[in-house]
Design a protein around this motif. Structure first.
Motif, PDB file in Angstrom:
ATOM      1  N   UNK A 146       0.808  -1.219   0.000  1.00 19.20           N
ATOM      2  CA  UNK A 146       0.000   0.000   0.000  1.00 19.20           C
ATOM      3  C   UNK A 146       0.844   1.273   0.000  1.00 19.20           C
ATOM      4  N   UNK A 147       2.070   1.171   0.543  1.00 20.07           N
ATOM      5  CA  UNK A 147       2.912   2.362   0.639  1.00 20.07           C
ATOM      6  C   UNK A 147       3.165   2.984  -0.737  1.00 20.07           C
ATOM      7  N   UNK A 148       3.161   2.151  -1.783  1.00 24.07           N
ATOM      8  CA  UNK A 148       3.413   2.679  -3.124  1.00 24.07           C
ATOM      9  C   UNK A 148       2.271   3.563  -3.620  1.00 24.07           C
ATOM     10  N   UNK A 149       1.107   3.436  -3.010  1.00 23.86           N
ATOM     11  CA  UNK A 149      -0.047   4.214  -3.466  1.00 23.86           C
ATOM     12  C   UNK A 149      -0.218   5.498  -2.662  1.00 23.86           C
ATOM     13  N   UNK A 150       0.696   5.746  -1.733  1.00 20.41           N
ATOM     14  CA  UNK A 150       0.527   6.857  -0.804  1.00 20.41           C
ATOM     15  C   UNK A 150       1.314   8.075  -1.280  1.00 20.41           C
ATOM     16  N   UNK A 151       0.643   9.191  -1.621  1.00 25.66           N
ATOM     17  CA  UNK A 151       1.413  10.367  -2.026  1.00 25.66           C
ATOM     18  C   UNK A 151       2.164  10.942  -0.825  1.00 25.66           C
ATOM     19  N   UNK A 152       3.383  11.352  -1.063  1.00 24.77           N
ATOM     20  CA  UNK A 152       4.219  11.863   0.027  1.00 24.77           C
ATOM     21  C   UNK A 152       4.080  13.367   0.193  1.00 24.77           C
ATOM     22  N   UNK A 153       5.043  13.922   0.882  1.00 20.06           N
ATOM     23  CA  UNK A 153       5.086  15.338   1.201  1.00 20.06           C
ATOM     24  C   UNK A 153       4.813  16.236  -0.001  1.00 20.06           C
ATOM     25  N   UNK A 154       5.384  15.904  -1.168  1.00 13.52           N
ATOM     26  CA  UNK A 154       5.256  16.742  -2.349  1.00 13.52           C
ATOM     27  C   UNK A 154       4.268  16.167  -3.348  1.00 13.52           C
ATOM     28  N   UNK A 155       3.376  15.288  -2.885  1.00 11.40           N
ATOM     29  CA  UNK A 155       2.352  14.678  -3.726  1.00 11.40           C
ATOM     30  C   UNK A 155       2.924  13.743  -4.776  1.00 11.40           C
ATOM     31  N   UNK A 156       4.215  13.431  -4.687  1.00 15.19           N
ATOM     32  CA  UNK A 156       4.770  12.395  -5.554  1.00 15.19           C
ATOM     33  C   UNK A 156       4.747  11.092  -4.757  1.00 15.19           C
ATOM     34  N   UNK A 157       4.910   9.971  -5.473  1.00 18.02           N
ATOM     35  CA  UNK A 157       4.823   8.684  -4.796  1.00 18.02           C
ATOM     36  C   UNK A 157       6.205   8.289  -4.287  1.00 18.02           C
ATOM     37  N   UNK A 158       6.474   8.741  -3.070  1.00 16.64           N
ATOM     38  CA  UNK A 158       7.804   8.620  -2.474  1.00 16.64           C
ATOM     39  C   UNK A 158       8.319   7.189  -2.495  1.00 16.64           C
ATOM     40  N   UNK A 159       7.468   6.230  -2.110  1.00 13.79           N
ATOM     41  CA  UNK A 159       7.939   4.847  -2.003  1.00 13.79           C
ATOM     42  C   UNK A 159       8.467   4.352  -3.341  1.00 13.79           C
ATOM     43  N   UNK A 160       7.737   4.659  -4.417  1.00 18.23           N
ATOM     44  CA  UNK A 160       8.177   4.216  -5.739  1.00 18.23           C
ATOM     45  C   UNK A 160       9.505   4.841  -6.122  1.00 18.23           C
ATOM     46  N   UNK A 161       9.667   6.138  -5.821  1.00 15.94           N
ATOM     47  CA  UNK A 161      10.916   6.823  -6.163  1.00 15.94           C
ATOM     48  C   UNK A 161      12.083   6.219  -5.395  1.00 15.94           C
ATOM     49  N   UNK A 162      11.857   5.968  -4.105  1.00 17.10           N
ATOM     50  CA  UNK A 162      12.941   5.404  -3.298  1.00 17.10           C
ATOM     51  C   UNK A 162      13.274   3.987  -3.745  1.00 17.10           C
ATOM     52  N   UNK A 163      12.246   3.192  -4.030  1.00 22.25           N
ATOM     53  CA  UNK A 163      12.486   1.812  -4.471  1.00 22.25           C
ATOM     54  C   UNK A 163      13.278   1.801  -5.774  1.00 22.25           C
ATOM     55  N   UNK A 164      12.843   2.635  -6.719  1.00 18.53           N
ATOM     56  CA  UNK A 164      13.532   2.702  -8.018  1.00 18.53           C
ATOM     57  C   UNK A 164      14.994   3.098  -7.832  1.00 18.53           C
ATOM     58  N   UNK A 165      15.242   4.141  -7.028  1.00 14.48           N
ATOM     59  CA  UNK A 165      16.621   4.597  -6.810  1.00 14.48           C
ATOM     60  C   UNK A 165      17.434   3.501  -6.149  1.00 14.48           C
ATOM     61  N   UNK A 166      16.856   2.889  -5.123  1.00 16.68           N
ATOM     62  CA  UNK A 166      17.596   1.875  -4.369  1.00 16.68           C
ATOM     63  C   UNK A 166      17.945   0.686  -5.244  1.00 16.68           C
ATOM     64  N   UNK A 167      16.970   0.214  -6.015  1.00 14.93           N
ATOM     65  CA  UNK A 167      17.209  -0.963  -6.839  1.00 14.93           C
ATOM     66  C   UNK A 167      18.241  -0.659  -7.919  1.00 14.93           C
TER      67      UNK A 167
END
Lengths: 631, 631
Positions: free
Chosen positions: B340-361
C-alpha cells in the motif's frame, strides 16, 4: 530452541548468579591473559630501546628488568591488601570513590575505561601481527582477522565469563608450562655451565652510542608495559565464586608470580645468550621470545607448540578487558555516570551493554588503524599506571583513616603509591611526544562526559520526584477518540473497548480525497455508521459513539487530530482526552513491508507532540490468531 | 524552516495537486530524455553489429534504420489513439487490465517495472561511461559518479516532476537544437554537393564477411533500443496539466518527431560521409555521433557544446523512469498487487515509495555491476517491446468491442500490435543468448510476487471484514494494570488516568533483586503506597488501587505480566484487562541513549504475545515540558 539460545545459551535466572561465578582455575585464563601476554612485549620493548647500544645493551637489561620486577613485587603486596580491604570489589574506581572523592574516582574510571578499550585493540592487533608474520599469506586479511577475534571473544563473553575462561584454559596453561619449563631448562643448563645456545641468535650490532639516563628511562618506560593487566583481578572481584578471597589471592599470585618469573628468566637468559631485540621492519625479524626459545630448545616441535600457545594468548589477551570493562561500567552506571543500560544484566547475567560497547569501540579503532595499533601502545601504559597510583593512594587514605594498628599496611600501600607515581612520571616524560599526550586529552573529555550524564540523571530525578501523596482533582472519564479507517473488525474491537472505559466515545475518520466523490462517500459512511453502530448501541440504552469526519489535506493525521484534541480540551476542560488507535500485530518481517504502519507512526507523533493531558492507547488485533473470520 | 523543507520543499496540500502538474514544455525534459537519448545508442548499436561488413555495412544501415523509423511512425499513430482513448492514464497496465484481463496486465506491469529499473541503471552508466571516456582521470570514480547522479535525479523527483523537468530543460532543448541543427546543416551541405567532411572519420575496415539475414536481423534488433522511451508518455498521463490531451499529444509528437529526424538524419549522413561504428575496447574510440558532428562542423566550440548536451541528457535519461515507475506502482498498488505504501502520495504529492524503491534498486544494480551495465542492454529492449505489444493488443480489443465505426483505429492498432510483436520475436531470437533469457525468468518471478501480495491483501480483507452491526456483549470496565517502577510523578499520572477509566486498578511493581534486602524494600514500598496512594484515594470514597509485587527472576517483565493477565482473565472472565505503561517522551536522540526504553520494549512484547482481550496503553510524560517540578 531458537537462534539466540544456540548462540548464547538459555536465559539465566537471577538466582543462578552464584553458579556462574568462577574459581581461580578459570580466572587465570579469563582475567590473566593480559598480564601473561605482557611478558612477551615488555622485555621486547625494553630491548628495542636498547638496540642503539649494541651488545652493551645486555649490561643494562638486567638492571632495567630488575626495577620492573621489583615494582611488580611492590604492586603484588599492595594489591593483596586492596583485595582483603575491598572483598566485594577492589577496583580503583571503588577505592578512589570511598577514599578520595568524586573526581579522583572519575579519573580512575576514565583511565581504566580507555585502558581497557586500548587493551582490546592493541592485544588483538599484536596477536594478529604475530600470526601474520608467521604465515605471511594472511597479510591481506589483517583487519578481518582482528574483527573475527574480537567477535569470538565477544561471543564467549556474552555467554559468560566462566565459559570464556574454560574456552581459553588450554592455550593459557600450555603457555605457562611451555615457557616456565623452557626458562627453567635454560637456567639449569646455564648453571651446569652449558654456555652455547642450541640455535645461536643473530649477532648484535655495533654500539651506535653510549648509555644515557634518558635512554635507560626510556627502556624502563617501555618495559613497564609488561605490568598492564595486574589491576585486572581487583576489578574482576565480582566474578569470583566462594571462597572469594582465596580464589582472588590465588589468581593474583599465579599471574604475578608467572609474570615475574618470565620477566626475570627472560632477562637472565637473554644476557647469557646475548639475545637482543631486532628491527621489526627488517626482513628476517625474530621476536626476543622466539630467539630465546630457539637458543634453549632449538627449532623442534616444542618450539612450534610453545610459539603457538604464545600466539593464542596474545590474540586472546583482549579477554581481560571483557571481564573488567563491563563490571566497571556497571558500577559507574549504577552511580549514574553512565547510561542505565550498562547496569542491566542481560540474558546470561553478564553486562551485555558493556560487552557490546567494548567490542564496538575496539572494532572501530582496529578498522580506523587498519589493524596496526602500535602507535596506541604508549597511551596504554599510562592508563594502567594512572590507575595503579590512584588505587594505591586511595588505599593509603583508607589505612590512615583507621587506627595506628595498620602502620605496616599503610607503609606497603604508600610505597606502592609513590613508586607507581614515579613510574608514571617517567613514562609520561619518556613517551610524551610518542602519543602519551593523547591520554592527557582523552581522560578529561571522558570525565566531562561522565559528569554530563550524571547531571542529566539528577535533573531527571528532580523532574520526576513526587513528594507526598497523590493529588486527585477529579476522576471524570475521558473523551475517547477512536481512529477508524473503515468499519471492520479492527474498528469494532476498538469501539467496544472504548465503550468499556468511557461513555463519551467519538469515532474519528480522516478524509483524504477531495472532489465530488467525497460527499457521496461521506454520506454512505454516515449511513453505515448509523445502522451498524449507532442504532445497535442506542438499543442497549447506551450513548452511541459519534462519527466525526476530519479532513487531512496534508495526508498527515496527527495535525488535524491534535487540533481536534485542543478543541475538545477547550470545550470541556474537566474531561481529558484519550486516543485509541487500532493496530494489526505483524508477526513476520514481510508483513511489515505490506502494511503502512500508520498506527505506529500516528502513535509516535501524538505521544511526541500531544499535550500533557493526552493519553494514547493501541488496541491490538493479532492477524490470523484471533477468532476465525465470519464465513 | 527545517532540513526536509530545504531539501524537498514545503509539504503540499491535496488541493495543490493540479498546480504541480506539468505542460509539454516541462514534459519533454521530464519524460522524453529516455527517448531522445536513445538516438545516440540506437544507430551506434546497429552500426556496431555491421562492423564485420566493413564499408559494405553502409549499404544496409539505411534500410535497417528505415525499418526502425517506420516502426516508430506506426507506434506514434498507435499511441496517439491510446492517449485519446485513455485520457487519464493510457499505460500498458491499464489498457491490458481493461481489455485483456488480470494476467496480461500483470505481464505488462512486470515488464514495465523491470524496464524502468534497467533504464535507470543503463542510462546512468552509459552517461557516466561517456563522461569517463571524455575525462579519463575520472575513471576510478565510476560507481560514486553513477550513485551521485541517481541521487540527484531522485532528489529532483522527490521535490516533484515539474521541478525535475525545469531542472533538466536547458540540456534537453540545447541537445535538440544542436543535433537537429547540425543534421540540417549537414543535409543542406550534402544537397549542395559538398561531399567532403570537415574532419574525416577514421576509414572503415575491410569486409570480414558478407551480409547474412541473421546479421541484418541482429542489426535491426540492436537498433530497436532506439525506441525505448516511446511508451513513457502514456504512463505519465497523470502528470499533465489541463488541457491534458493537448499537452500529451505535443509531448509525444515532439519526442517522436525529434527522435525520427535524428535517426533518419544520422543514417543518411553516416552513409554519405562513410561513418561506421568503432570498436569500443580499442584506443582512439569515437562514438558515431561524435564522428558525425566532427564531419559536419569540425572540432570547434560547437562540437564541445553539442557533445556536452548529449552527455547531460544521457546521464539524465534515467528521469523518464522516475516519472513512469512511481505512477505505475501507484496503480498496481491501488489494485492490491504491491504494498500500500506505493499508493501513498508523500510530502510533495509524488509517490515517495516508488521513487525510493527505483533509486535503491538501480543503485544496487550499479554497485553490483561496478557501474558497467552493458550486459543489461539486451534485457532492456525486450521489456519495452513486450509493453508495446501488450498495449497495442489491448487497444485492438478495445476497438473490437466497440462498433464498426472504429475500423480505421482498429486497423492502426492492429498494425502496431503485429509489427511490435514481430520486432519482439526478432529481438528475442537475436538477443536470446546475450541475456534476453534473463527477462524470460525475471518477468514470471515478478508476476508471482505481485500475485502473492494480492492474495495476502485479499486474505487480510477477509480476516478483518465485519458484516453487519456491532456485537456488544457487555461493557464492564476493564481491570487496569499500571506498571510502576517507583512512586513518582510518572506513576502518579498513570494511576490518575487509570482511575478515570476503571474502578478496578492494580499497580504492578516488579521485584528484580533477591536476598535479605528484598523483604525490607518490599515493606517500605507497601508502607509508602499505603500512605501516599491508598489512604488519600480511600478518603475520597473511591476504591484504592492495590499494589502487587511480582518477581521477575529472568529480568524480562512481559512473561510474569502475561501470566498475571491470564490469571486475572481466568478469575473474572467478564472483565477485560488493560495494561497502562507510563513512558517518558524523549525529544532528543541522546536522551534515547540514556534511557532504557523499557516502556517501549514491554509494549511491543505485550502487543505481540498478549491474548486478544488485552489492550496496551502508554501514558506519556513529556520531560521538561510538563508542569514545573515541585520546588
Amino acid at each position: 530452541m531458537n537462534l539466540s539460545t544456540l548462540m548464547f545459551g538459555r536465559r539465566l535466572a537471577n538466582r543462578e548468579h552464584e553458579d556462574k561465578k568462577i574459581g581461580w582455575v578459570e580466572a587465570v585464563p579469563a582475567i590473566g591473559l593480559d598480564g601473561l601476554g605482557s611478558s612477551s612485549y615488555g622485555p621486547e620493548a625494553a630491548l628495542t630501546v636498547l638496540i642503539p647500544l649494541g651488545a652493551l645493551g645486555l649490561v643494562y637489561i638486567g638492571p632495567v628488568m630488575g626495577c620492573i620486577v621489583a615494582l611488580l613485587a611492590i604492586l603484588y603486596f599492595s594489591y593483596r591488601q586492596t583485595l582483603s580491604a575491598y572483598p566485594t570489589n577492589g577496583g580503583a574506581y571503588v577505592v578512589a570513590k570511598e577514599n578520595l572523592g568524586e573526581y579522583p574516582s572519575l579519573l580512575a574510571a576514565a583511565a581504566l575505561m580507555i585502558d581497557y578499550v586500548l587493551n582490546v585493540a592493541v592485544g588483538v592487533s599484536a596477536g594478529v601481527g604475530a600470526l601474520v608474520s608467521a604465515i605471511p599469506s594472511l597479510h591481506p586479511y589483517i583487519v578481518p582477522l582482528c574483527l573475527a577475534i574480537v567477535f569470538v571473544v565477544m561471543l564467549a563473553n556474552l555467554r559468560g565469563t566462566g565459559e570464556a575462561g574454560s574456552l581459553f584454559a588450554l592455550p593459557t596453561y600450555l603457555f605457562i608450562i611451555c615457557f616456565l619449563g623452557a626458562i627453567a631448562y635454560g637456567l639449569v643448563g646455564l648453571g651446569l655451565g652449558e654456555k652455547a645456545p642450541v640455535v645461536a641468535p643473530p649477532p648484535l650490532g655495533p654500539a651506535a652510542q653510549g648509555a644515557t639516563l634518558w635512554l635507560l628511562m626510556h627502556a624502563f618506560a617501555s618495559g613497564c608495559t609488561a605490568m598492564t593487566g595486574v589491576e585486572a583481578v581487583s576489578n574482576g572481584m565480582g566474578s569470583f565464586r566462594q571462597p572469594v578471597m582465596r580464589n582472588a589471592y590465588f589468581t593474583l599470585t599465579i599471574i604475578v608470580v608467572v609474570l615475574g618469573l618470565l620477566l626475570g628468566g627472560v632477562a637472565t637468559i637473554a644476557t647469557a645468550f646475548e639475545i637482543g631485540a631486532m628491527d621489526q621492519t627488517r626482513e628476517g625479524y625474530q621476536s626476543v621470545l622466539s630467539q630465546l626459545l630457539a637458543a634453549i630448545a632449538g627449532h623442534g616441535a616444542f618450539y612450534y607448540i610453545a610459539m603457538a600457545s604464545l600466539l593464542s594468548i596474545l590474540c586472546l589477551s583482549a579477554n581481560t578487558s571483557f571481564v573488567g570493562f563491563p563490571r566497571l561500567c556497571q558500577m559507574v552506571a549504577a552511580d549514574g555516570y553512565l547510561p542505565k543500560a550498562f547496569a542491566q544484566p542481560g540474558r546470561r547475567l553478564v553486562f551485555t551493554a558493556g560487552i557490546l560497547f567494548l567490542s564496538g569501540f575496539a572494532a572501530l579503532l582496529l578498522i580506523a588503524f587498519g589493524g596496526i595499533t602500535d602507535n596506541l601502545i604508549p597511551l596504554f601504559a599510562i592508563g594502567a599506571f594512572l590507575t595503579f597510583t590512584i588505587s594505591q593512594a586511595g588505599m593509603t587514605q583508607h589505612w590512615r583513616r583507621r587506627s595506628r594498628r595498620y602502620g605496616a599496611k599503610l607503609a606497603i600501600n604508600s610505597v606502592g603509591a609513590v613508586s607507581t607515581a614515579a613510574a608514571l612520571v617517567i613514562i609520561l616524560i619518556a613517551k610524551f611526544a610518542e602519543g602519551a599526550w593523547i591520554t592527557l586529552v582523552a581522560v578529561p573529555v571522558a570525565i566531562a562526559v561522565l559528569k554530563m550524564i550524571k547531571s542529566y540523571y539528577i535533573s531527571l530525578q528532580r523532574e520526576l520526584r513526587k513528594p507526598g501523596p497523590i493529588t486527585l482533582e477529579d476522576i471524570e472519564p475521558p473523551t475517547v477518540l477512536v481512529i477508524t479507517e473503515a468499519w471492520n473488525r479492527l474498528s469494532e474491537r476498538a469501539i467496544k473497548f472504548a465503550l468499556t472505559i468511557s461513555p463519551d466515545v467519538v469515532a474519528v475518520h480522516f478524509i483524504r480525497l477531495g472532489g465530488p466523490d467525497r460527499e457521496e462517500g461521506e454520506k454512505a459512511l454516515r449511513e453505515k455508521w448509523r445502522i451498524d453502530v449507532e442504532e445497535p448501541i442506542a438499543a442497549l440504552g447506551l450513548r452511541p459513539p459519534r462519527l466525526m469526519l476530519i479532513p487531512a489535506p496534508y495526508r498527515q493525521l496527527h495535525q488535524p487530530l491534535l487540533r481536534l484534541v485542543e478543541k475538545l480540551d477547550a470545550d470541556s476542560p474537566e474531561r481529558r482526552v484519550a486516543v485509541l488507535i487500532p493496530e494489526t500485530v505483524k508477526d513476520r518481517w514481510w508483513q511489515k513491508l505490506l502494511h503502512m504502519n500508520r498506527a505506529g507512526r500516528l502513535r509516535t507523533k501524538l505521544v511526541k507532540l500531544g499535550g500533557p493531558r493526552l493519553t494514547v492507547a493501541t488496541v491490538p488485533w493479532r492477524l490470523y490468531r484471533e477468532e476465525p473470520p465470519p464465513a
